[in-house]
Design an enzyme around this catalytic site. Structure first.
Site: not given
Ligand code: PEP
Ligand code: MG
Length: 587
Positions: A212, A439, A463, A510
């Protein structure tokens, strides 16, 4: 507020730091090493995030209930007065929240509850803590708006405990000037209101490249270093030189180092201010530069950005923290606002990526021993096809309201069969540009077969790293495995780039890797055709790309893949980089 954060250093009772620095004269000059996750160089004093406060485990019962109650009352009063004063100085929503929180601290029922607990044999800290706990359970059980107030209640609890125990306030400190904020890790609540003019750098001992903290720092353009195990050595107020590119944190740098940092910052500014417009390499090879967005506020801020559109619109915020699924109309309104904000540009919306790791209150997720490997992302549509269909219908309706080019993509796709199923569903709703995220290593290995089914691919490196290295992306200790320069990750991206090139399928990235200016060039060399990243890093990525021809990008990719460690891979790419970028990035 910050439960679950890892504590660091040898002494948690002093907020993760020893009260006195160890005999570490030599350590003073040696930079500390962490992972640079948001590039940029800053020189500023350290301010520690106040750690969560807990009552002492060995607190004895109150000797005199009335005296103890008086202490608790005084602590609550102090917190209420502070919050009320801040409410007086604030405006709008902040004023309302602060006033409501001050009222919690003044609630007489709380004091009654504390008294009962003191009389039952608790010490003042535990009595206060338990009284808040009782109220929190009541609010949580009431659901809806009241349940949402639980975090405010905990905020008051933590502040009152800090006053009562005489320890620093939890949360982001009030400071007079710009500071580098240091913490074991930052929770979403800590970072929600970070002001980038005041918090000019971030250092955490925990966290990883996709944590985060990293995502937020990049989106705000705040240089940041995570997974820096020695961060606990930093003293409040000492000057540090932080390099969010290399991951180095230098304590009390000498004049020469400070001057070099200032020079680098000025080269950096020169790079970003002299480049604008669509992304292209030095020899004109186009690479679409896009932004990642995840909230309504993001949409409002992104409209003015110099970018070619949105490469990843995370839709989870529409579904989380609510008792029922959003209706088609509700979703359509948000998607229409998004598309209108980007008229004449393209917008890629990712369908819901929830699961037991990001649970939805209105779905029974069941107990999964490994939520990241379970019914997550597109897999959720096996159990709840209606959820995906409603979302696709809302997107299709929003697309008819304007000229913006809408692309939809599914998260967590493992096979060509899953990809085909998603594309069929999207087309059935009239969505004619549909793709999938790569991913999962299986999808990267079979990219050629998937390319045959889709209009585009978008590599989610966050991921893809986690699944390639079997390393939880939230575990700071494993951050080295999750370094996006890991050659094995680059090999998988190369396989996808090759498949895309052969079939003429656009391949984007991304994940957070796209926002590293040097890596961005190497990714283009691996065949990537678009890069989507946090808005704060897009200018430096555009500048980096504009300084390198496609052949150099390809040479960087080859050199990085030939290396055997992420550090060597980055160094090999840096050797081929333009001197301006080297000067901006290298310590
Ligand atoms: C990714 O995994 O790289 C990605 C972009 O998706 P998220 O970070 O939302 O899982
Ligand atoms: Mg992902």
């Amino acid at each position: 507020m910050a439960e679950g954060r890892a504590s660091v250093g040898p002494d948690v009772s002093t907020h993760g730091r020893p009260a006195v620095l160890g005999a570490g004269g030599a350590e003073m000059g040696e930079p500390m090493r962490g992972l640079g996750v948001s590039p940029g160089v800053v020189l500023a004093p350290v301010a520690w995030l106040g750690e969560p406060v807990r009552p002492p485990a060995d607190e004895p019962p109150a000797r005199d209930v009335e005296v103890a109650l008086q202490e608790v009352r005084a602590a609550l009063d102090a917190v209420a007065s502070d919050l009320a004063a801040r409410a007086g100085a604030a405006s709008g929503a902040a004023k309302d929240v602060l006033s409501a929180t001050a009222a919690i601290a003044r609630d007489p029922a709380l004091v009654d509850s504390v008294r009962t607990r003191l009389e039952g044999g608790a010490g003042p800290g535990r009595a206060l803590d338990e009284a808040f706990g009782g109220f929190a359970s009541l609010l949580a059980a009431a659901g809806g708006y009241l349940a949402e107030r639980v975090s405010d209640l905990y905020d008051v609890r933590d502040r009152a405990l800090a006053v009562l125990l005489g320890v620093p306030m939890p949360g982001v400190p009030e400071t007079d000037g710009p500071v580098v904020l240091v913490a074991s890790d930052l929770s979403p609540a800590d970072t929600a209101g970070l002001d980038p003019t005041r918090i000019v750098g971030l250092v955490t001992s925990g966290g990883g490249p996709t944590s985060h903290t990293a995502i937020l720092a990049k989106s705000l353009g705040i240089p940041a270093v995570v997974a820096c195990p020695d961060a606990w050595r930093l003293n409040e107020g000492e000057i540090v030189l932080l390099d969010g590119g290399t991951g180095l944190v230098t304590r009390q740098p000498d004049k020469a180092a400070a001057t070099r940092a200032a020079q680098r910052a000025s080269i950096w500014r020169g790079l970003v201010t002299t480049t604008s417009g669509p992304g292209r390499s030095a020899d004109g090879h186009p690479v679409r530069l896009l932004v990642n967005l995840a909230t309504m506020t993001d949409i409002e801020h992104a409209v003015a950005l110099d970018c070619e559109g949105v490469g990843l619109f995370r839709t989870e915020f529409l579904f989380l923290d609510r008792p029922d699924a959003p209706t088609e109309e509700e979703q359509q309104r948000t998607y229409t606002r998004l598309l209108r904000a980007f008229t004449d540009r393209s917008v890629t919306v990712r369908t819901l990526d929830a699961g037991a790791d990001k649970p939805l209150p209105f779905l029974a997720h069941g107990d999964e021993p490994n939520p990241a490997l379970g019914m997550r992302g597109l897999r959720l549509a096996r159990r709840h096809p209606d959820l995906l269909d409603t979302q696709l219908a809302a997107l299709a309706r929003a697309a008819t309201t304007g000229p913006t080019r809408l692309r939809v993509m599914a998260p967590m796709v493992a096979t060509a069969e899953e990809a085909r199923d998603f594309i069929d569903r999207a087309r059935a709703h009239g969505l004619d540009e549909a793709g999938v995220m790569v991913e999962i290593p299986a999808a990267a290995l079979r990219a050629e077969q998937i390319c045959a089914e889709v209009d585009f691919l978008s590599i989610g490196t966050n991921d893809l790293s986690q699944y390639t290295f079997a390393a939880d992306r939230m575990t700071g200790e494993l951050a080295g495995l999750l370094d996006p320069w890991q050659p094995a990750l680059l090999d998988l991206i190369a396989a996808v780039g090759l498949a895309g090139g052969r079939s003429g399928t656009p391949v984007g990235v991304c994940g957070e890797a796209a926002g590293d200016p040097l890596l961005a060039c190497a990714l283009v060399g691996l065949g990537v055709t678009s890069l989507s990243m946090a808005p704060g890093v897009l200018p430096i990525v555009r500048a980096a790309l504009s300084r390198h021809g496609l052949a150099t990008c390809q040479a960087m990719a080859i050199a990085a893949r030939a290396a055997s460690t992420p550090t060597a891979a980055r160094a090999a790419a840096l050797e081929l980089a333009h001197p301006d970028l080297v000067a901006a990035l290298q310590a």
